[in-house]
Scaffold this motif. Structure first.
Motif, PDB file in Angstrom:
ATOM      1  N   UNK A  88       0.873 -33.874  55.494  1.00  0.00           N
ATOM      2  CA  UNK A  88       1.610 -34.162  54.256  1.00  0.00           C
ATOM      3  C   UNK A  88       1.404 -33.059  53.235  1.00  0.00           C
ATOM      4  N   UNK A  89       0.149 -32.593  53.083  1.00  0.00           N
ATOM      5  CA  UNK A  89      -0.131 -31.526  52.123  1.00  0.00           C
ATOM      6  C   UNK A  89       0.587 -30.240  52.515  1.00  0.00           C
ATOM      7  N   UNK A  90       0.604 -29.918  53.812  1.00  0.00           N
ATOM      8  CA  UNK A  90       1.268 -28.686  54.250  1.00  0.00           C
ATOM      9  C   UNK A  90       2.769 -28.766  54.011  1.00  0.00           C
ATOM     10  N   UNK A  91       3.357 -29.968  54.252  1.00  0.00           N
ATOM     11  CA  UNK A  91       4.787 -30.101  53.982  1.00  0.00           C
ATOM     12  C   UNK A  91       5.070 -29.941  52.493  1.00  0.00           C
ATOM     13  N   UNK A  92       4.201 -30.530  51.651  1.00  0.00           N
ATOM     14  CA  UNK A  92       4.374 -30.364  50.217  1.00  0.00           C
ATOM     15  C   UNK A  92       4.297 -28.905  49.808  1.00  0.00           C
ATOM     16  N   UNK A  93       3.358 -28.195  50.418  1.00  0.00           N
ATOM     17  CA  UNK A  93       3.226 -26.778  50.112  1.00  0.00           C
ATOM     18  C   UNK A  93       4.494 -26.017  50.496  1.00  0.00           C
ATOM     19  N   UNK A  94       5.049 -26.339  51.669  1.00  0.00           N
ATOM     20  CA  UNK A  94       6.283 -25.676  52.093  1.00  0.00           C
ATOM     21  C   UNK A  94       7.393 -25.933  51.090  1.00  0.00           C
TER      22      UNK A  94
ATOM     23  N   UNK B 186       7.133 -26.514  47.858  1.00  0.00           N
ATOM     24  CA  UNK B 186       6.956 -25.744  46.623  1.00  0.00           C
ATOM     25  C   UNK B 186       7.272 -24.268  46.837  1.00  0.00           C
ATOM     26  N   UNK B 187       6.892 -23.731  47.996  1.00  0.00           N
ATOM     27  CA  UNK B 187       7.190 -22.321  48.245  1.00  0.00           C
ATOM     28  C   UNK B 187       8.688 -22.098  48.338  1.00  0.00           C
ATOM     29  N   UNK B 188       9.390 -23.037  49.004  1.00  0.00           N
ATOM     30  CA  UNK B 188      10.852 -22.891  49.097  1.00  0.00           C
ATOM     31  C   UNK B 188      11.469 -22.975  47.709  1.00  0.00           C
ATOM     32  N   UNK B 189      10.953 -23.930  46.885  1.00  0.00           N
ATOM     33  CA  UNK B 189      11.485 -24.049  45.520  1.00  0.00           C
ATOM     34  C   UNK B 189      11.273 -22.753  44.753  1.00  0.00           C
ATOM     35  N   UNK B 190      10.081 -22.161  44.889  1.00  0.00           N
ATOM     36  CA  UNK B 190       9.813 -20.913  44.191  1.00  0.00           C
ATOM     37  C   UNK B 190      10.734 -19.795  44.654  1.00  0.00           C
ATOM     38  N   UNK B 191      11.004 -19.740  45.963  1.00  0.00           N
ATOM     39  CA  UNK B 191      11.886 -18.692  46.472  1.00  0.00           C
ATOM     40  C   UNK B 191      13.306 -18.886  45.986  1.00  0.00           C
ATOM     41  N   UNK B 192      13.760 -20.141  45.960  1.00  0.00           N
ATOM     42  CA  UNK B 192      15.103 -20.398  45.433  1.00  0.00           C
ATOM     43  C   UNK B 192      15.183 -19.942  43.977  1.00  0.00           C
ATOM     44  N   UNK B 193      14.116 -20.223  43.220  1.00  0.00           N
ATOM     45  CA  UNK B 193      14.104 -19.805  41.815  1.00  0.00           C
ATOM     46  C   UNK B 193      14.155 -18.289  41.719  1.00  0.00           C
ATOM     47  N   UNK B 194      13.412 -17.606  42.623  1.00  0.00           N
ATOM     48  CA  UNK B 194      13.400 -16.148  42.595  1.00  0.00           C
ATOM     49  C   UNK B 194      14.797 -15.590  42.795  1.00  0.00           C
ATOM     50  N   UNK B 195      15.570 -16.254  43.662  1.00  0.00           N
ATOM     51  CA  UNK B 195      16.895 -15.729  43.981  1.00  0.00           C
ATOM     52  C   UNK B 195      17.901 -16.088  42.910  1.00  0.00           C
TER      53      UNK B 195
ATOM     54  N   UNK C 192       5.252 -22.489  40.732  1.00  0.00           N
ATOM     55  CA  UNK C 192       5.545 -23.042  42.057  1.00  0.00           C
ATOM     56  C   UNK C 192       4.651 -22.438  43.128  1.00  0.00           C
ATOM     57  N   UNK C 193       4.482 -21.110  43.101  1.00  0.00           N
ATOM     58  CA  UNK C 193       3.710 -20.486  44.172  1.00  0.00           C
ATOM     59  C   UNK C 193       2.247 -20.853  44.100  1.00  0.00           C
ATOM     60  N   UNK C 194       1.700 -20.993  42.909  1.00  0.00           N
ATOM     61  CA  UNK C 194       0.285 -21.344  42.831  1.00  0.00           C
ATOM     62  C   UNK C 194       0.043 -22.766  43.291  1.00  0.00           C
ATOM     63  N   UNK C 195       0.927 -23.689  42.903  1.00  0.00           N
ATOM     64  CA  UNK C 195       0.785 -25.059  43.397  1.00  0.00           C
ATOM     65  C   UNK C 195       0.964 -25.087  44.912  1.00  0.00           C
ATOM     66  N   UNK C 196       1.963 -24.309  45.389  1.00  0.00           N
ATOM     67  CA  UNK C 196       2.182 -24.267  46.834  1.00  0.00           C
ATOM     68  C   UNK C 196       0.952 -23.761  47.563  1.00  0.00           C
ATOM     69  N   UNK C 197       0.340 -22.705  47.016  1.00  0.00           N
ATOM     70  CA  UNK C 197      -0.860 -22.170  47.657  1.00  0.00           C
ATOM     71  C   UNK C 197      -1.982 -23.185  47.612  1.00  0.00           C
ATOM     72  N   UNK C 198      -2.114 -23.914  46.479  1.00  0.00           N
ATOM     73  CA  UNK C 198      -3.161 -24.917  46.385  1.00  0.00           C
ATOM     74  C   UNK C 198      -2.995 -26.015  47.425  1.00  0.00           C
ATOM     75  N   UNK C 199      -1.745 -26.487  47.578  1.00  0.00           N
ATOM     76  CA  UNK C 199      -1.501 -27.520  48.582  1.00  0.00           C
ATOM     77  C   UNK C 199      -1.761 -26.985  49.979  1.00  0.00           C
TER      78      UNK C 199
END
Lengths: 307, 100
Positions: B11-17, B19-28, B43-50
């Protein structure tokens, strides 16, 4: 196994696409950023091939320090410089031949290995205290090659110095976040570098990785305007840069006096000798990388900073 | 590893994925550097934490788990000043003036 294969194929495809992009994009700044990303992805590829030492070295030197050198050189050329003019046909022809030669050789070797079904060859580690196979190869089996590599780095530094040294000196105001960051990170990086050096004999690590971290700390310090008193005078710089190679050579000749071949360590002394060589080589390589960074940067404001 | 721990890790790994996708969408999709920086640091820091929290049960070794935590803390510490430096450079080069 299938998800692993899919991921590997994706990684390989991204690497090839990124390489094509960074060679063709006209904005050199973007090419530099793409180069750093490329280095990081190659480090990921090394991890997939289960070579953590190579991944460490690639991420630290290939992506980090080389990227910093490249961007620093660009900074000396002005904002976002563009490449002027297409490459000459002769250069293109020669590069094509080189690429075909290298790629063809690699394909031949890899194909040979795969087709002949060769399993893992005899493990290389395990002589005395050097159980890490990478360190064992670099500093014991192939110590001569590593000695020449350190000498090549010193020669590169001399070559760049011959082309004209920039006076250096700090830029405009150093932003406080940078100073805080360096104050926070530099001691930590020195600690990590020492750890990598020490555990390089038995675990992941070694002289080059440790040198890369040290050089990164040095580059950060220079960017934040922190003077490294050890490197102020040119004689000190030259001395420190060639210290690693000199000691390596001295040890190599010294063991001959004790009745062996060049660089053939006597069994009892292998551990301490290799550690000495690695430590001094790490310091030298780090000094060379920091000096390369300084020599290729934007021209300083004045030469007052130079001793 | 118990089933509960495995489920928690996934569950934590899916959550991390996510957040990373959200951050990438924001980047684009975001219009300028400052907006992108803001989205990425969060987004990326929370993603890394998860990601770190999801990987910790899988290491099976307290030292390695502690090392993962240290990595996350280091990234947190350095990403703050780094974003400030990037934002400063972006402001100096004239971006960040998108006022709606």
């Amino acid at each position: 196994m299938i998800p692993g294969l899919v991921l590997d194929a994706l990684l390989a495809a991204i690497l090839v696409a990124l390489a094509g992009y960074l060679l063709r994009v006209p904005d050199l700044f973007r090419a530099g950023i793409a180069f750093i990303v490329f280095g990081l992805l190659v480090a990921a590829a090394w991890l997939r091939l289960e070579a953590p030492d190579l991944a460490l070295a690639e991420a630290a030197i290939g992506a980090g320090i080389t990227g910093a050198l490249y961007l620093n050189t660009l900074a000396g050329m002005g904002e976002h410089p563009e490449e002027t003019g297409p490459a000459s046909p002769g250069a293109g022809f020669l590069s094509g031949i080189l690429a075909l030669g290298l790629g063809g050789t690699m394909a031949l070797i890899a194909g040979n290995l795969v087709l002949s079904g060769a399993g893992a060859s005899a493990p290389l580690g395990g002589t005395g205290k050097l159980t890490n196979p990478v360190t064992a190869v670099l500093l014991d089996v192939r110590a001569y090659d590593t000695l020449l590599e350190t000498a090549v780095l010193v020669e590169a530094l001399i070559g760049i110095w011959v082309l004209g040294r920039t006076p250096g000196g700090s830029q405009e105001v150093i932003p406080p976040p940078l100073r805080w960051l360096v104050g926070m990170l530099a001691p930590l990086m020195i600690l990590v570098a020492g750890t990598l050096l020490w555990q390089g004999t038995a675990g992941t690590g070694g002289a080059f990785q440790s040198a890369a971290i040290l050089a990164a700390a040095g580059i950060l310090a220079r960017l934040a305007g922190v003077r490294v008193p050890l490197l102020d005078r040119q004689r000190a710089q030259a001395g420190l840069a060639s210290l690693g190679t000199g000691v390596f050579l001295a040890i190599g000749l010294g063991v001959m006096a004790a009745g062996g071949a060049f660089l053939e360590y006597p069994a009892r002394w292998q551990g301490p000798l290799v550690l000495t060589i690695e430590a001094l080589a790490a310091v030298s390589i780090a000094v060379v990388l920091v000096l390369l960074f300084e020599a290729t940067g934007p021209k300083g404001l004045s030469s007052e900073e130079r001793a | 590893m118990s089933l509960l721990l495995e489920a928690l890790s996934v569950a934590l790994l899916l959550g991390s994925a996510f957040f990373f996708i959200a951050g990438t969408v924001a980047l684009i999709r975001f219009p300028d550097t400052l907006c992108r920086l803001h989205a990425l640091t969060k987004a990326d820091n929370v993603g890394l934490g998860l990601l770190v929290l999801g990987l910790m049960p899988r290491t099976g070794d307290a030292a390695a788990a502690g090392l993962l935590l240290v990595i996350w803390i280091l990234v947190l510490i350095t990403s703050g000043p780094l974003s400030a430096l990037l934002a400063g450079a972006a402001l100096r080069s004239g971006e960040g003036n998108h006022r709606p």
